[in-house]
Design an enzyme around this catalytic site. Structure first.
Site, PDB file in Angstrom:
ATOM      1  N   ASP A  26      -0.492  -2.845  -0.767  1.00 31.43           N
ATOM      2  CA  ASP A  26      -1.021  -1.937  -1.815  1.00 31.43           C
ATOM      3  C   ASP A  26      -0.351  -2.079  -3.178  1.00 31.43           C
ATOM      4  O   ASP A  26      -0.150  -1.066  -3.873  1.00 31.43           O
ATOM      5  CB  ASP A  26      -0.943  -0.477  -1.343  1.00 31.43           C
ATOM      6  CG  ASP A  26      -1.780  -0.216  -0.102  1.00 31.43           C
ATOM      7  OD1 ASP A  26      -2.357  -1.174   0.443  1.00 31.43           O
ATOM      8  OD2 ASP A  26      -1.841   0.949   0.332  1.00 31.43           O
ATOM      9  N   LYS A 131      -8.418  -1.240   3.319  1.00 32.45           N
ATOM     10  CA  LYS A 131      -8.154  -0.194   4.325  1.00 32.45           C
ATOM     11  C   LYS A 131      -8.445   1.175   3.720  1.00 32.45           C
ATOM     12  O   LYS A 131      -8.118   1.426   2.562  1.00 32.45           O
ATOM     13  CB  LYS A 131      -6.696  -0.280   4.794  1.00 32.45           C
ATOM     14  CG  LYS A 131      -5.653  -0.064   3.707  1.00 32.45           C
ATOM     15  CD  LYS A 131      -4.266  -0.392   4.229  1.00 32.45           C
ATOM     16  CE  LYS A 131      -3.167  -0.141   3.218  1.00 32.45           C
ATOM     17  NZ  LYS A 131      -2.935   1.258   2.878  1.00 32.45           N
ATOM     18  N   CYS A 164       2.482   4.232   2.571  1.00 37.14           N
ATOM     19  CA  CYS A 164       1.726   3.151   3.223  1.00 37.14           C
ATOM     20  C   CYS A 164       2.616   2.136   3.930  1.00 37.14           C
ATOM     21  O   CYS A 164       2.229   1.582   4.965  1.00 37.14           O
ATOM     22  CB  CYS A 164       0.799   2.487   2.212  1.00 37.14           C
ATOM     23  SG  CYS A 164      -0.509   3.618   1.704  1.00 37.14           S
TER      24      CYS A 164
HETATM   25  N1  TIU Z   1      -0.183   2.908  -0.748  1.00 35.35           N
HETATM   26  C1  TIU Z   1       0.319   4.134  -0.645  1.00 35.35           C
HETATM   27  O1  TIU Z   1       1.499   4.327  -0.382  1.00 35.35           O
HETATM   28  N2  TIU Z   1      -0.540   5.192  -0.898  1.00 35.35           N
HETATM   29  C2  TIU Z   1      -0.144   6.404  -1.379  1.00 35.35           C
HETATM   30  O2  TIU Z   1      -0.963   7.302  -1.524  1.00 35.35           O
HETATM   31  N3  TIU Z   1       1.175   6.538  -1.709  1.00 35.35           N
HETATM   32  C3  TIU Z   1       1.767   7.609  -2.310  1.00 35.35           C
HETATM   33  O3  TIU Z   1       2.997   7.616  -2.382  1.00 35.35           O
HETATM   34  N4  TIU Z   1       1.031   8.584  -2.805  1.00 35.35           N
END
Ligand code: TIU
Length: 222
Positions: A26, A131, A164
């Site tokens: 991500d 995802k 994530c």
């Molecule tokens: N990729 C991921 O960690 N999504 C989130 O929403 N992370 C946050 O820390 N908000």
């Protein structure tokens, strides 16, 4: 095939090059740049940027050797049919998932904000996995892709450490995969969550996984 031994906590992480994948979780504009989903939640997104340079170096090392690289992106279909109301309606963000922001619709596939940042953009031949959740295994074909390639171990980078990344390494652990999480190649909006998530991974005899640094990994490569 190359056998690699990386100094790590709680002890060395060993892998075979044909059974390992680099996971880049991500690294999207929506989390890393102003105007995206991360900022809509009230976060200072600049805190994640320290992970970019070390991840770029590890990515280059995997690419040079032709080893497997997998990028993930959190996001939803344009019609939001895969977005649970429980996720959409949570909290009090300045913008909700699917709403129009400066980088397009938040966390929607195809919008600018959903893209991986240019510094770590995928290249031809690398897997890009979309995802809908925080974990990379939930509602995706990641497990199939890994097993089809005979991959048993993961070198894990990405954001955010306690969301994530943490969800993904726990999912991996329960499926029998071993993870080396690179501390400097992960990042959080909350330094204390970053530190404690890393501690949790390797505690109790690597109960979730191993923690190391990009320098130790790079120094261990032939
Ligand atoms: N990729 C991921 O960690 N999504 C989130 O929403 N992370 C946050 O820390 N908000």
């Amino acid at each position: 095939m190359t056998h690699v031994t990386v100094p790590a906590t709680p002890w060395a992480f060993e892998f075979d090059s044909d059974a390992v994948a680099l996971l880049c979780i991500d690294f999207q504009r929506d989390f890393m740049e102003p105007g995206g989903f991360g900022e809509s939640l009230g976060n200072d997104v600049s805190t994640l940027r320290t992970a970019i340079a070390p991840t770029s170096a590890v990515l280059a090392a995997f690419r040079e050797r032709g080893w497997t690289v997998i990028h993930t992106r959190e996001g939803h279909r344009a019609d939001l049919t895969d977005l649970f109301p429980a996720k959409r309606d949570r909290g009090n963000p300045s913008l909700r998932i699917g709403e129009e922001g400066p980088m397009g619709r938040l966390l929607v596939r195809g919008s600018k904000g959903h893209d991986i940042i240019p510094e770590l953009a995928p290249i031809e031949g690398e897997v890009v996995l979309d995802k809908p959740g925080k974990g990379s295994f939930y509602a995706t074909d990641l497990e199939t892709i890994l097993r089809a390639r005979g991959i048993r171990q993961l070198v894990v980078t990405g954001v955010t450490t306690e969301v994530c990344v943490q969800t993904t390494v726990r999912e991996a652990n329960d499926r029998g995969f071993e993870s080396l999480i690179l501390s400097d190649c992960t990042g959080s909006y909350f330094p204390e969550f970053h530190a404690s998530a890393l501690e949790m991974f390797s505690a109790q005899g690597a109960i979730v996984g191993w923690v190391g640094t990009s320098a130790d990994l790079l120094d261990s490569l032939p």
